[in-house]
Write a protein that holds these residues in place. Structure first.
Motif, PDB file in Angstrom:
ATOM      1  N   PHE A  47     153.191  70.349  67.499  1.00  0.00           N
ATOM      2  CA  PHE A  47     152.385  70.166  68.737  1.00  0.00           C
ATOM      3  C   PHE A  47     151.494  69.133  68.435  1.00  0.00           C
ATOM      4  O   PHE A  47     150.696  68.718  67.566  1.00  0.00           O
ATOM      5  CB  PHE A  47     151.457  71.550  68.632  1.00  0.00           C
ATOM      6  CG  PHE A  47     152.282  72.868  68.673  1.00  0.00           C
ATOM      7  CD1 PHE A  47     152.553  73.372  69.858  1.00  0.00           C
ATOM      8  CD2 PHE A  47     152.460  73.473  67.334  1.00  0.00           C
ATOM      9  CE1 PHE A  47     153.323  74.485  69.827  1.00  0.00           C
ATOM     10  CE2 PHE A  47     153.359  74.729  67.398  1.00  0.00           C
ATOM     11  CZ  PHE A  47     153.792  75.205  68.700  1.00  0.00           C
ATOM     12  N   LEU A  48     151.454  68.672  69.869  1.00  0.00           N
ATOM     13  CA  LEU A  48     150.466  67.271  70.018  1.00  0.00           C
ATOM     14  C   LEU A  48     149.109  67.382  70.626  1.00  0.00           C
ATOM     15  O   LEU A  48     149.477  68.291  71.766  1.00  0.00           O
ATOM     16  CB  LEU A  48     151.251  66.150  70.376  1.00  0.00           C
ATOM     17  CG  LEU A  48     150.878  64.753  70.275  1.00  0.00           C
ATOM     18  CD1 LEU A  48     150.674  64.196  69.155  1.00  0.00           C
ATOM     19  CD2 LEU A  48     151.524  63.949  71.347  1.00  0.00           C
ATOM     20  N   THR A  49     148.113  67.143  70.057  1.00  0.00           N
ATOM     21  CA  THR A  49     146.903  67.035  71.105  1.00  0.00           C
ATOM     22  C   THR A  49     145.877  65.961  70.729  1.00  0.00           C
ATOM     23  O   THR A  49     146.342  64.995  70.005  1.00  0.00           O
ATOM     24  CB  THR A  49     146.149  68.445  70.647  1.00  0.00           C
ATOM     25  OG1 THR A  49     145.156  68.571  71.828  1.00  0.00           O
ATOM     26  CG2 THR A  49     145.665  68.483  69.297  1.00  0.00           C
ATOM     27  N   LYS A  50     144.626  65.959  71.441  1.00  0.00           N
ATOM     28  CA  LYS A  50     144.015  64.862  71.241  1.00  0.00           C
ATOM     29  C   LYS A  50     142.478  65.581  70.932  1.00  0.00           C
ATOM     30  O   LYS A  50     142.187  66.818  71.032  1.00  0.00           O
ATOM     31  CB  LYS A  50     143.599  64.192  72.530  1.00  0.00           C
ATOM     32  CG  LYS A  50     144.956  63.195  73.203  1.00  0.00           C
ATOM     33  CD  LYS A  50     144.313  62.658  74.348  1.00  0.00           C
ATOM     34  CE  LYS A  50     145.585  61.887  75.084  1.00  0.00           C
ATOM     35  NZ  LYS A  50     145.012  61.042  76.391  1.00  0.00           N
ATOM     36  N   PRO A  51     141.801  64.880  70.174  1.00  0.00           N
ATOM     37  CA  PRO A  51     140.477  65.230  69.651  1.00  0.00           C
ATOM     38  C   PRO A  51     139.542  65.784  70.883  1.00  0.00           C
ATOM     39  O   PRO A  51     139.475  64.881  72.003  1.00  0.00           O
ATOM     40  CB  PRO A  51     139.768  64.063  69.111  1.00  0.00           C
ATOM     41  CG  PRO A  51     140.850  63.337  68.594  1.00  0.00           C
ATOM     42  CD  PRO A  51     141.793  63.167  69.642  1.00  0.00           C
ATOM     43  N   VAL A 108     139.467  70.629  69.294  1.00  0.00           N
ATOM     44  CA  VAL A 108     140.070  70.164  67.922  1.00  0.00           C
ATOM     45  C   VAL A 108     139.559  69.027  67.549  1.00  0.00           C
ATOM     46  O   VAL A 108     139.081  67.838  68.021  1.00  0.00           O
ATOM     47  CB  VAL A 108     141.640  69.831  68.538  1.00  0.00           C
ATOM     48  CG1 VAL A 108     142.348  69.389  67.269  1.00  0.00           C
ATOM     49  CG2 VAL A 108     142.345  71.061  69.068  1.00  0.00           C
ATOM     50  N   LYS A 109     139.567  68.760  66.083  1.00  0.00           N
ATOM     51  CA  LYS A 109     139.205  67.618  65.546  1.00  0.00           C
ATOM     52  C   LYS A 109     140.247  67.159  64.721  1.00  0.00           C
ATOM     53  O   LYS A 109     141.086  67.662  64.436  1.00  0.00           O
ATOM     54  CB  LYS A 109     137.981  68.194  64.388  1.00  0.00           C
ATOM     55  CG  LYS A 109     136.766  68.806  65.100  1.00  0.00           C
ATOM     56  CD  LYS A 109     135.690  69.511  63.865  1.00  0.00           C
ATOM     57  CE  LYS A 109     134.534  70.016  64.588  1.00  0.00           C
ATOM     58  NZ  LYS A 109     133.458  70.519  63.697  1.00  0.00           N
ATOM     59  N   VAL A 131     147.293  65.168  65.789  1.00  0.00           N
ATOM     60  CA  VAL A 131     146.005  64.801  66.658  1.00  0.00           C
ATOM     61  C   VAL A 131     146.262  63.321  66.894  1.00  0.00           C
ATOM     62  O   VAL A 131     146.100  62.561  65.824  1.00  0.00           O
ATOM     63  CB  VAL A 131     144.667  65.503  65.778  1.00  0.00           C
ATOM     64  CG1 VAL A 131     143.478  64.841  66.621  1.00  0.00           C
ATOM     65  CG2 VAL A 131     144.584  66.682  65.527  1.00  0.00           C
ATOM     66  N   VAL A 132     146.214  62.880  67.785  1.00  0.00           N
ATOM     67  CA  VAL A 132     146.482  61.576  68.045  1.00  0.00           C
ATOM     68  C   VAL A 132     145.350  61.115  69.331  1.00  0.00           C
ATOM     69  O   VAL A 132     144.789  61.780  70.033  1.00  0.00           O
ATOM     70  CB  VAL A 132     147.760  61.404  68.911  1.00  0.00           C
ATOM     71  CG1 VAL A 132     147.985  62.066  70.355  1.00  0.00           C
ATOM     72  CG2 VAL A 132     148.093  59.794  69.148  1.00  0.00           C
ATOM     73  N   SER A 133     144.913  59.838  68.964  1.00  0.00           N
ATOM     74  CA  SER A 133     144.014  59.108  69.690  1.00  0.00           C
ATOM     75  C   SER A 133     144.140  57.578  70.068  1.00  0.00           C
ATOM     76  O   SER A 133     144.524  56.868  68.975  1.00  0.00           O
ATOM     77  CB  SER A 133     142.463  59.200  69.107  1.00  0.00           C
ATOM     78  OG  SER A 133     142.656  58.727  67.645  1.00  0.00           O
ATOM     79  N   GLN A 153     146.004  56.199  66.403  1.00  0.00           N
ATOM     80  CA  GLN A 153     145.661  56.677  65.145  1.00  0.00           C
ATOM     81  C   GLN A 153     146.359  58.443  65.452  1.00  0.00           C
ATOM     82  O   GLN A 153     146.068  58.793  66.471  1.00  0.00           O
ATOM     83  CB  GLN A 153     144.447  56.838  64.900  1.00  0.00           C
ATOM     84  CG  GLN A 153     143.713  55.431  64.811  1.00  0.00           C
ATOM     85  CD  GLN A 153     142.207  55.587  64.027  1.00  0.00           C
ATOM     86  OE1 GLN A 153     141.630  56.770  64.250  1.00  0.00           O
ATOM     87  NE2 GLN A 153     141.714  54.364  63.897  1.00  0.00           N
ATOM     88  N   VAL A 154     147.376  58.824  64.612  1.00  0.00           N
ATOM     89  CA  VAL A 154     147.785  59.864  64.551  1.00  0.00           C
ATOM     90  C   VAL A 154     147.499  60.593  63.199  1.00  0.00           C
ATOM     91  O   VAL A 154     147.736  60.184  62.041  1.00  0.00           O
ATOM     92  CB  VAL A 154     149.328  59.951  64.643  1.00  0.00           C
ATOM     93  CG1 VAL A 154     149.986  61.339  65.029  1.00  0.00           C
ATOM     94  CG2 VAL A 154     149.629  59.135  65.921  1.00  0.00           C
TER      95      VAL A 154
END
Length: 324
Positions: A47-51, A108-109, A131-133, A153-154
Motif C-alpha cells: 500500500f502506498l500513501t503520503k504523509p 499517516v507519518k 510512505v512517499v513524499s 523519499q520513500v
C-alpha cells in the motif's frame, strides 16, 4: 488473482489426469499445489500513501470466526477475540480504526511505514505500507538557468527495491531519489514521475515543475553616427519614457507656470494696494488746520484785585551815563 488461482487449479487437474497411474506421485503433486496456494493466499499487498493522508490496509479476508489481530512489526495495534476488541498502545494505535477486517490509519507519518501483519484465525498475512513524499526545492523562485533539486523519499522499502525519476519526455533520468538540475532548461519543465519498484510491483508518483519566464528587456536602439538628427534623438531614447509619462511631465510644467503667474499677479496687486493706501494717508494729512508760529513776547500784567492798594511800579534800573 482469481484467474491465477483458476489457472493453478486447471494445471493441477491436468497433472493429476496424466499421472493417475502413480498414486504416490499424484499425492505429492496435490500436496505441492496446496502449499503453493497457501503461500499465495498468505502473501500480502503493498500500500502506498503520503504523509498526512489516510491509508486503509486490507487484510485479505472479509470475516473471521474466532480471532483477528493487526500488528506493526512486533507491536499490537488492534485485536479482537471472541467479540472483545482490544486496542494496543502507541501513537499509531491511537490513530487506527478497525473496519470489519481492514485497518484504517489516519494522519499517516513517515515512521508508520514498514511491515504490517494481519492474523485471522491463526493464519497470518504480511502487508507493506510505503510512505512517499516528492518535492522540489530551490534557493529562490524556479527560473530558467537556475538550480532545482528533486527529491523522492520513500519509507518502508526493502533492500532490493529501486527508485528512479522519469523526465517529462518519458526518458529515465540518471540517479535515484535525488536529482540535481543545473542549469534549469525548458526541457526540464513539465511533469516528472518518480517510479518505485517494490516486491515486483511498480508505483508512480508525479511532480509538476513550473518555472517563471525571464523578463524581456529590449535594448535601446543605437543611432547611426552619420546623421545629426539621430544623435539629437539618442538622449530621449535613452530615457525610455512612455508617452503618458511625457503627458504627465507637460501637465506638471503647465501647473508650475500657472502658479508662478498667479504669484506675480498677487504681488503686483499688493503693491498697488499699498501705494493707494499711502496716497490716501497723505491726502488726510493735508486736510488738517495749519499751525502758525508764535512770537515770544511778554505777557500782559495781571489785573489788580479790587479792594487792595495799587502798588507803584518799580523804577527801572538806572543806566550808566555815556562818557563824553
Amino acid at each position: 488473482m482469481f484467474l491465477f488461482y483458476h489457472f493453478l487449479l486447471t494445471e493441477m487437474h491436468i497433472c493429476l489426469h496424466f499421472t493417475s497411474f502413480d498414486p504416490t506421485f499424484k499425492m505429492k503433486i496435490a500436496v505441492w499445489f496446496v502449499l503453493v496456494l497457501g503461500a499465495l493466499s498468505a502473501a500480502g499487498d503493498v500500500f502506498l500513501t503520503k504523509p498526512g493522508q489516510s491509508a486503509t490496509l486490507k487484510c485479505g479476508v472479509n470475516n473471521f470466526v474466532n480471532s483477528l489481530e493487526w500488528r506493526n512489526e512486533k507491536d499490537r495495534i488492534y485485536s479482537q477475540d471472541k467479540g472483545f476488541p482490544r486496542r494496543g498502545q502507541g501513537d499509531i494505535a491511537d490513530r487506527s480504526q478497525l473496519r470489519n477486517t481492514n485497518l484504517r490509519i489516519s494522519g499517516v507519518k513517515e515512521q508508520d511505514a514498514g511491515k504490517f501483519t494481519c492474523e485471522v484465525d491463526g493464519t497470518a498475512r504480511e502487508h507493506t505500507l510505503l510512505v512517499v513524499s516528492v518535492s522540489v526545492s530551490s534557493s529562490a523562485d524556479l527560473r530558467l538557468g537556475g538550480t532545482a533539486t528533486l527529491q523522492c523519499q520513500v519509507k518502508g522499502l526493502s533492500p532490493d527495491s529501486t527508485v528512479q525519476w522519469k523526465r517529462p519526455d518519458g526518458r529515465p533520468h540518471k540517479g535515484s531519489q535525488i536529482v540535481q538540475l543545473y542549469p534549469l532548461a525548458r526541457s526540464d519543465v513539465g511533469t516528472w514521475i518518480c517510479v518505485i519498484s517494490h516486491a515486483g510491483k511498480t508505483f508512480n508518483e508525479s511532480l509538476d515543475i513550473k518555472v517563471a519566464e525571464p523578463a524581456h528587456t529590449t535594448p535601446a536602439p543605437v543611432p547611426p553616427k552619420s546623421t545629426k538628427d539621430n544623435r539629437a534623438a539618442a538622449p530621449s531614447s535613452k530615457l525610455g519614457l512612455s508617452w503618458w509619462m511625457w503627458v504627465v511631465i507637460g501637465v506638471g510644467c503647465a501647473v508650475v507656470l500657472l502658479l508662478m503667474a498667479f504669484v506675480v499677479c498677487l504681488c503686483k496687486r499688493i503693491k498697488r494696494r499699498r501705494r493707494k493706501l499711502r496716497k490716501m494717508k497723505n491726502g488726510r494729512q493735508r486736510l488738517k488746520p495749519e499751525q502758525y508760529c508764535q512770537c515770544n513776547h511778554p505777557t500782559a500784567a495781571a489785573k489788580p484785585q479790587q479792594g487792595r492798594r495799587r502798588e507803584k511800579p518799580s523804577a527801572p534800573p538806572l543806566q550808566p551815563l555815556l562818557m563824553g
